[in-house]
Design a protein around this motif. Structure first.
Motif, short mmCIF file in Angstrom:
data_model
loop_
_atom_site.label_atom_id
_atom_site.label_comp_id
_atom_site.label_asym_id
_atom_site.label_seq_id
_atom_site.Cartn_x
_atom_site.Cartn_y
_atom_site.Cartn_z
N PRO B 52 57.31 24.24 75.93
CA PRO B 52 58.51 23.67 75.33
C PRO B 52 58.62 22.15 75.44
CG PRO B 52 59.03 24.83 77.38
CD PRO B 52 57.59 25.09 77.09
N ILE B 53 59.01 21.54 74.36
CA ILE B 53 59.47 20.14 74.37
C ILE B 53 60.23 19.91 73.06
CG2 ILE B 53 57.35 19.18 73.36
CD1 ILE B 53 57.86 16.66 75.12
N THR B 54 61.34 19.20 73.18
CA THR B 54 62.12 18.85 71.99
C THR B 54 61.40 17.73 71.25
OG1 THR B 54 64.12 19.39 73.20
CG2 THR B 54 64.39 18.00 71.25
N PRO B 55 61.34 17.75 69.93
CA PRO B 55 61.90 18.73 68.98
C PRO B 55 60.91 19.79 68.51
CG PRO B 55 61.26 16.72 67.83
CD PRO B 55 60.85 16.53 69.27
N ASN B 80 51.84 23.46 81.09
CA ASN B 80 52.19 22.12 80.61
C ASN B 80 51.28 21.78 79.43
OD1 ASN B 80 49.73 20.82 81.49
ND2 ASN B 80 50.58 20.71 83.55
N GLU B 81 51.47 20.64 78.82
CA GLU B 81 50.74 20.37 77.57
C GLU B 81 49.25 20.16 77.79
OE1 GLU B 81 53.55 18.85 78.44
OE2 GLU B 81 55.01 19.08 76.82
N PHE B 99 46.19 27.59 66.94
CA PHE B 99 47.27 26.66 66.56
C PHE B 99 48.10 26.32 67.78
CE2 PHE B 99 51.58 25.58 65.28
CZ PHE B 99 51.34 24.61 64.32
N THR B 100 48.56 25.08 67.83
CA THR B 100 49.58 24.72 68.80
C THR B 100 50.36 23.52 68.27
OG1 THR B 100 50.08 24.26 71.12
CG2 THR B 100 48.15 23.16 70.20
N ALA B 101 51.37 23.12 69.04
CA ALA B 101 52.21 22.00 68.60
C ALA B 101 52.79 21.31 69.83
CB ALA B 101 53.34 22.51 67.71
N THR B 102 53.12 20.04 69.67
CA THR B 102 53.77 19.33 70.76
C THR B 102 54.53 18.13 70.20
OG1 THR B 102 53.46 18.41 72.98
CG2 THR B 102 51.81 17.84 71.35
N SER B 103 55.08 17.34 71.11
CA SER B 103 55.89 16.18 70.73
C SER B 103 55.76 15.09 71.78
CB SER B 103 57.38 16.55 70.67
OG SER B 103 57.66 17.40 69.59
N VAL B 125 43.90 22.96 64.57
CA VAL B 125 45.05 22.34 63.89
C VAL B 125 46.20 22.29 64.89
CG1 VAL B 125 46.72 22.54 62.02
CG2 VAL B 125 44.32 23.10 61.61
N CYS B 126 46.69 21.07 65.13
CA CYS B 126 47.80 20.88 66.06
C CYS B 126 48.91 20.14 65.32
CB CYS B 126 47.34 20.07 67.27
SG CYS B 126 48.65 19.74 68.46
N ALA B 127 50.12 20.66 65.41
CA ALA B 127 51.26 19.98 64.78
C ALA B 127 51.92 19.07 65.82
CB ALA B 127 52.26 21.00 64.27
N PHE B 128 52.13 17.84 65.43
CA PHE B 128 52.80 16.88 66.30
C PHE B 128 54.16 16.56 65.67
CE2 PHE B 128 48.33 16.33 67.14
CZ PHE B 128 48.25 16.10 68.50
#
Lengths: 283, 388, 221
Positions: B52-55, B80-81, B99-103, B125-128
């Motif tokens: 988890p991390i916003t947003p 953690n990330e 797949f993963t994502a972070t901010s 593929v990673c969504a930022f």
């Protein structure tokens, strides 16, 4: 895996390096499970390895490589440090990337291999040094145990950061004077072995390179039990002559001394692990 | 046609070209986070890992739901990330699609793994979902993390809105998995402006899936002991005592960069180009990426209503590889080049200045940060100050 | 009201459904064939903390993103936004365009005189609606305040969106027909609302009733 996969077509054979040819001819694949009694009859790693004379870590790796229940389906995840040198010379897939990430990489890899090969045991073995487990990678090691990942973790404990030039690690004994501990280490060895038991490991063993059979058996059991029961941990005392300043010829003697005092052989397993082990030993 | 064993939903596998360029689409009123999940639903992903991390969190909640419904084969929350990105690396070594994502701060915490992905030639593929980092701490939209990632060896795409985010994630798999490319892609969108904003997104039917990833086409075999094992670490070489290691490591590095170059034609094919140009002959050109593109479009609309029509726009979709030639060409007739950005550093302006002739034409702004929005009035004011 | 390009700012307290109201309004607008872009204030979500959401409506494609700085309509969901300054935007009418609409949830006028003078000078139409009172009266919970505020908006803003399309959007939002991304807390609130009403169907019916009553109330202005 079949040996066929690594066997080149005739036309390409002469393009390969001698050590690759030796790997195909004498490597550990598909000729029945090996134990340390078979050492010398096959290539557990490619020679020569670049470790220092008398290196406890390289001995630990050679003994470990000779104890794999199915080398043809084993993948090793490592981390930077001395262990890297001999492990890149093993005949198996070996990944070594960012320092301390090994149990996370192993978690992702093991899960993906379960997805892709649900009918097969693909053994993911983490084999790293004490700094990698107890210091920089402690988070990731513990969380892989908490999550119950089907991974065997082996710490080659030389009680020092060897490759970077002899610095104190969390596994260094209290009082030892090393780089970055100029007045001696101020706290005892991190009790990773004890932590493992309370953090989800279903099998743990503490051994030294001076007892090859115990070491081999511990690694074999750790890998087998990790397949179906849960995470396992083996801590191997592998003394470092270069940085702890003893003669290379004394490595085994130092390890034996440890066995008598603070590095006594210990083995622990859960009832479930015990049952599993006796079931596969019978069959 | 195959049936998903858990969800029992009948799905049809199609190529990325069919999915992105040929299939008729339906309208949905969704947020950027939902658009990410809708892309992942259709991407035939084997495994996703979350932290988890916003947003970013909402998108990975929804992807967790996809796992619970059987659309993804494995999913977990890591510690953690750095652990996420390391485990994603491991999962990708295993030969599947991930797949993963972070901010923001998560991106920085995980930083060490991104060059490892690229050096390992992994089509991750990673969504930022960009946000402020710690100058001072902020959860608000800001694109500074892109600057930190420019030279990791990853491809970098920057989405303008939820539609782009959906399309670029799917295109990301298609491009990254080309055997001659096979490097990771970070698909970036401005946090909140895209992730939490609800708008109309055109989606292909949800029973379509990309064809499964085929690791046999990869330039490097997977770590599964079914392919020839790799004795040497596949990752950037560490063995400093080996005299060939400099050449090997340097050559490998060049090959990673060359792979990104070879991606250009695939970006053209799947994303319609590395840039998009509006009003190409204009004297004033705005060069922007992400939400700054939308704000610039609004500024151009308002200005044209006021009779100021000599303003054009270059939307930069691919930051890595960077469209140097395209931007040089599209700004050839411009006497003023404005680069509005949502960060204090002005990384896009630096990239543009380094790509074109006579770079005194470039105004590196307006720039906002710390969560401020970029009203069209501010962009118009800047243009008026220099030109009108 | 001119409907070419309409920007709405909704201000209230966390938990009042300000974000959900914007979502429902946006859904109704898009269903009617217009463009809408909806977003919340970008920040941490907390119960009873100031919260804002924004709805941009247009007959053409919308590019502008982020907070609405220059609204045509302001909806104040909680009196505290005005009386205690519980708001991200101070004063609550900052940036209001000329000849605009302000809807305030309060049974009695609460805008201080000097602010009222400024609003008058802008030509603003200021309407007080007892939205919470209506919500409690017709749904037995103040959690439906966002519904009655939407009803009031429908009654006051001509040609914005029909009452029927709002009703349909409400049904979509709560019946799970649409794919909704809800934050952890708003998902919990949805459940809280649902348990209060036992059944979704009766909740939607009650909500619709409350919306209609607020609509009728607002029509008198």
């Amino acid at each position: 895996m079949s040996k066929k996969i690594i066997t080149p077509v005739k036309e390409f054979e002469d393009l390969l390096t001698p050590d690759y040819k030796e790997l195909i001819a004498d490597g550990p694949y598909n000729s029945g499970p090996k134990t340390i009694d078979d050492l010398g009859s096959f290539r557990e790693i490619i020679e020569p390895h670049p470790h220092c004379a008398g290196c406890g870590v390289s001995l630990g790796i050679r003994l470990g490589m000779a104890s794999l229940p199915s080398p043809e389906d084993t993948i090793i995840i490592g981390t930077p440090g001395c262990s890297y040198f001999a492990l890149t010379q093993s005949a198996l897939n070996y990944s070594c990337t960012a320092f301390g990430n090994q149990n996370s990489v192993a978690s992702g890899l093991k899960r993906m291999l379960k997805i892709r090969y649900p009918e097969k045991h693909k053994d993911v073995l983490v084999m790293v040094g004490d700094g990698g487990v107890a210091d920089i990678g402690l988070d990731y090691t513990l969380h892989s145990w908490f999550r119950g990942e089907n991974i065997a973790t082996v710490m080659l404990d030389n009680e020092v950061y060897g490759n970077t030039g002899g610095q104190e690690s969390g596994m260094t004994v209290e009082g030892a004077i090393l780089n970055m501990a100029p007045t001696g280490k101020k706290f005892p060895k991190i009790p990773v072995f004890e932590i493992a038991k309370t953090s989800g490991c279903v099998y743990t063993a503490k051994v030294t390179v001076a007892s090859p059979k115990k070491l081999g058996e511990a690694i074999r059991r750790a890998i087998l039990i990790a397949r179906e029961v849960g995470p396992t941990y083996v801590q191997v005392y592998s003394p470092c002559p270069t940085n702890l300043k003893f003669p290379p010829s004394q490595t085994l003697a130092i390890a034996k001394e440890g066995e008598k005092s603070y590095y006594k052989y210990e083995e622990y397993m859960t009832d479930e692990a015990k049952k599993y082990l006796s079931r596969i030993n019978e069959s | 046609m195959n049936t998903d064993t858990v969800s029992k939903q009948k799905t049809t596998s199609i190529s990325a070209g069919e999915m992105l360029l040929k299939t008729a689409r339906n309208r949905a009123f969704i947020t950027g986070s939902e658009a990410v999940a809708e892309a992942v639903r259709r991407a035939n992903v084997d495994m996703a890992i979350a932290y988890p991390i916003t947003p970013q969190s909402e998108s990975m909640h929804l992807i967790g739901d996809l796992y619970a419904q059987g659309h993804i084969k494995d999913y977990y929350r890591a510690e953690n990330e750095f652990a996420v990105m390391a485990a994603i690396h491991g999962a990708s070594l295993g030969g599947g699609r991930v797949f993963t994502a972070t901010s923001g701060p998560g991106t920085l915490r995980a930083m060490e793994m991104f060059p490892v992905w690229a050096g390992s030639r992994q089509p991750i593929v990673c969504a930022f979902m960009c946000r402020g980092v710690a100058l001072p701490p902020s959860i608000q939209p800001e694109t500074i993390e892109i600057a930190f990632l420019l030279d990791t060896g990853m491809m970098i795409f920057h989405a303008e809105n939820a539609q782009d985010y959906f399309d670029m994630i799917l295109a990301g798999y298609a491009i990254a998995e080309q055997p001659e490319v096979h490097i990771p892609v970070g698909v970036f969108a401005d946090g909140f402006f895209v992730t939490h904003t609800r708008e109309v997104v055109m989606l292909p039917p949800d029973d379509l899936r990309l064809d499964a990833y085929n690791c046999d086409l990869a330039p490097i075999p997977p770590f599964d002991m079914e392919h020839a094992p790799i004795r040497m670490v596949r990752d950037p070489l560490l063995n400093k005592s080996n005299f060939v290691s400099y050449a090997a490591s340097g050559g490998w590095h060049l090959e990673v960069l060359a792979a990104a170059e070879r991606a250009r034609k695939h970006i053209n094919h799947y994303m319609g180009g590395l840039i998009e140009v509006e009003n190409p002959d204009a004297k004033v050109m705005i060069v922007a990426s992400g939400t700054a593109v939308s704000q610039s479009r609004e500024a151009i609309r308002v200005m044209s209503q006021q009779g100021m029509t000599d303003v054009g726009l270059i939307k930069v979709k691919s930051i890595r590889p960077f469209p140097e030639k395209e931007i040089e060409q599209a700004t050839a007739k411009a006497s003023l080049i404005l680069v509005p950005e949502f960060n204090a550093g002005g990384w896009l302006a630096r990239e543009v200045k380094a790509s074109i002739d006579n770079n005194k034409r470039v105004v590196a702004g307006p720039r906002v940060f710390g969560g401020a929005s970029l009203p069209s009035e501010v962009i118009i004011g800047e243009i008026k100050k220099h030109q009108y | 009201m001119e409907n070419q390009n309409l920007d709405i700012r909704m201000a209230g307290l966390g938990g009042q459904g300000v974000v959900t109201a914007a979502h429902i309004l946006g859904t109704a607008v898009v269903a009617a064939g217009k463009y809408a872009v909806v977003n919340p204030f970008f920040g941490a979500e907390k119960r009873l903390a100031p919260t804002e959401s924004y709805v941009r409506i247009s007959t053409e494609k919308i590019y502008d993103r982020g907070e609405v700085l220059y609204p045509n309509i302001i909806m104040v969901f909680a009196p505290q936004v005005i009386t205690q300054g519980k708001s991200h935007t101070m004063p609550f009418y900052a940036g209001l365009k000329k000849n605009s609409l302000v809807i305030i949830n309060s049974p009695d006028p609460i805008v201080p005189e000097k602010d009222m003078a400024k609003l008058d000078a802008l030509g603003a139409k200021v309407v007080h609606v007892p939205a919470t009172k209506l919500a409690v009266e017709f749904t037995e919970t103040d959690l439906a305040t966002n519904m009655t505020m939407l009803g009031a908006l429908c009654g006051l803003a001509d040609n914005l969106v029909t009452l029927e399309s709002i009703m349909t959007a409400v049904e979509e939002r709560f019946s799970g027909k649409s794919k909704v991304v809800a934050s952890g807390t708003s998902a919990a609130l949805d459940e809280a609302i649902k348990s209060k009403f036992e059944k979704t169907a009766s909740m939607i019916e009650m909500n619709s009733n409350a919306i209609r009553k607020a609509y009728e109330f607002a029509k008198q202005f």
